[in-house]
Design an enzyme around this catalytic site. Structure first.
Site, short mmCIF file in Angstrom:
data_model
loop_
_atom_site.label_atom_id
_atom_site.label_comp_id
_atom_site.label_asym_id
_atom_site.label_seq_id
_atom_site.Cartn_x
_atom_site.Cartn_y
_atom_site.Cartn_z
N GLU A 161 0.83 -1.22 0.00
CA GLU A 161 0.00 0.00 0.00
C GLU A 161 0.86 1.26 0.00
OE1 GLU A 161 -3.07 -0.33 -0.49
OE2 GLU A 161 -3.91 -2.04 0.59
N HIS B 254 -2.69 2.01 8.29
CA HIS B 254 -3.80 1.27 7.67
C HIS B 254 -4.02 -0.01 8.46
CE1 HIS B 254 -6.14 -1.20 4.99
NE2 HIS B 254 -5.14 -2.01 4.75
N HIS C 89 -7.41 -3.16 9.64
CA HIS C 89 -8.68 -3.79 9.26
C HIS C 89 -9.61 -3.87 10.49
CE1 HIS C 89 -6.18 -6.19 6.00
NE2 HIS C 89 -6.31 -4.91 5.70
N HIS D 113 -12.76 -3.26 3.12
CA HIS D 113 -11.34 -3.57 3.26
C HIS D 113 -10.77 -3.10 4.61
CE1 HIS D 113 -6.97 -2.90 1.59
NE2 HIS D 113 -7.00 -3.55 2.73
P1 13P Z 1 1.11 -5.58 3.08
O1 13P Z 1 1.51 -6.88 3.76
O2 13P Z 1 1.66 -5.46 1.70
O3 13P Z 1 1.45 -4.42 3.97
O4 13P Z 1 -0.47 -5.61 2.86
C1 13P Z 1 -1.37 -5.74 3.91
C2 13P Z 1 -2.67 -5.07 3.63
O5 13P Z 1 -3.42 -4.85 4.56
C3 13P Z 1 -3.00 -4.68 2.23
O6 13P Z 1 -4.13 -3.87 2.22
ZN ZN Z 2 -5.39 -3.95 4.02
#
Ligand code: 13P
Ligand code: ZN
Length: 271
Positions: A119, A142, A144, A214
């Site tokens: 990302e 970022h 989840h 996401h």
């Molecule tokens: P990466 O392992 O590349 O950081 O990706 C994790 C992720 O949450 C992609 O949206």
């Molecule tokens: Zn992600």
């Protein structure tokens, strides 16, 4: 093995705080496997010795051109790396990169050639915006968060204003600590540069950006504050879900009560 953090206590402190947040993300169930990523602008801690360090990989494309990042240095979580491992040792789960003069490529300088997060284009575009706007913000995060992602599976909550109002009305602190609310970006392939422009547009107006079905991405002066913003908003989403699990739709605080919070906390009116 010597690490770039050896004899650099200031830099180590900043990365230790990334490790602390990585541990929280894992504990909250927001960081399954390699889920989530973060970048930290560490340029202020870079000394002459670091500036002279050679690249340990070929230059790699960011995917976008970011003029404010010329010569900047970032700590980035590595792609495929686990937050729970990063929590023990940030340099095992990430690397330090230098942005090259073309503002479109970077090279890794330490400790190992761990390829940054997939990302990276969204993270660095936000970092570029933070420098451009003069905000003293250094962190992008970022993750989840379960309840916010679940809400983004319902069309009703893809409207940023509506979702923001619902979350603000769940518990008074949400408005106090996320006064700009949450902006929703329609689904796009994770890691794609398609996410970049819509994410930039939303972060200009909202505290946190929700990537439909996401996860979220947030910015902050440091990684702890970026985490707090997500945590506050997800807590509101959790209260909404808990009420639903009890079998009713929560009433929400009245608009008058929400307005009183705005007045007492001296918050600007929402656009
Ligand atoms: P990466 O392992 O590349 O950081 O990706 C994790 C992720 O949450 C992609 O949206
Ligand atoms: Zn992600």
């Amino acid at each position: 093995m010597a690490s770039i953090l050896t004899n650099r206590p200031e830099l180590k402190k900043v990365l230790d705080s990334a490790a602390e947040v990585a541990g929280y993300l894992w504990q909250k169930g927001w960081a399954e496997r390699n889920g989530g990523n973060l970048t930290l602008n560490i340029t202020e801690y870079v000394d002459d010795e670091m500036r002279a360090m050679p690249a340990i990989c070929e230059p790699k494309a960011i995917g976008v051109t970011l003029p404010y990042l010329k010569g900047c240095y970032f700590y980035c979580k590595g792609t495929g790396k686990r937050m729970r491992d990063l929590a023990r040792d940030p340099m095992c789960g990430g690397s330090i990169v230098r942005i090259l003069d073309d503002c479109a490529t970077y090279e890794i300088i330490a400790d190992e050639p761990i390829v940054p997060t997939s990302e990276i284009s969204s993270h660095l575009a936000l970092q570029n915006y933070m420098l451009e706007s003069g905000a003293n913000y250094k962190a992008t995060l970022h993750t989840h968060p379960i309840e916010l992602v679940a809400m983004s599976h319902n069309n009703e909550f893809l409207d940023s204003e509506h979702l923001t109002q619902v979350l603000w009305s769940m518990i008074p602190e949400t408005l106090a600590f996320a006064p700009l609310g949450i902006g929703v970006v329609p689904y796009a392939m994770p890691s794609s540069t398609e996410l970049v422009e819509p994410t930039l547009e939303k972060i200009k107006r909202y505290d946190v950006v929700l990537w439909e079905k996401h996860g979220v991405i947030a910015v902050g002066p440091d990684v702890m504050e970026a985490f707090d913003q997500i945590d506050v908003l997800n807590k509101a989403a959790n209260i909404y879900m808990t009420a639903k699990n009890f079998g009713f739709t929560p009433d929400g605080m009245t608009p008058e009560a929400v307005q009183t919070i705005r007045t007492v906390f001296n918050l600007p009116d929402h656009r």
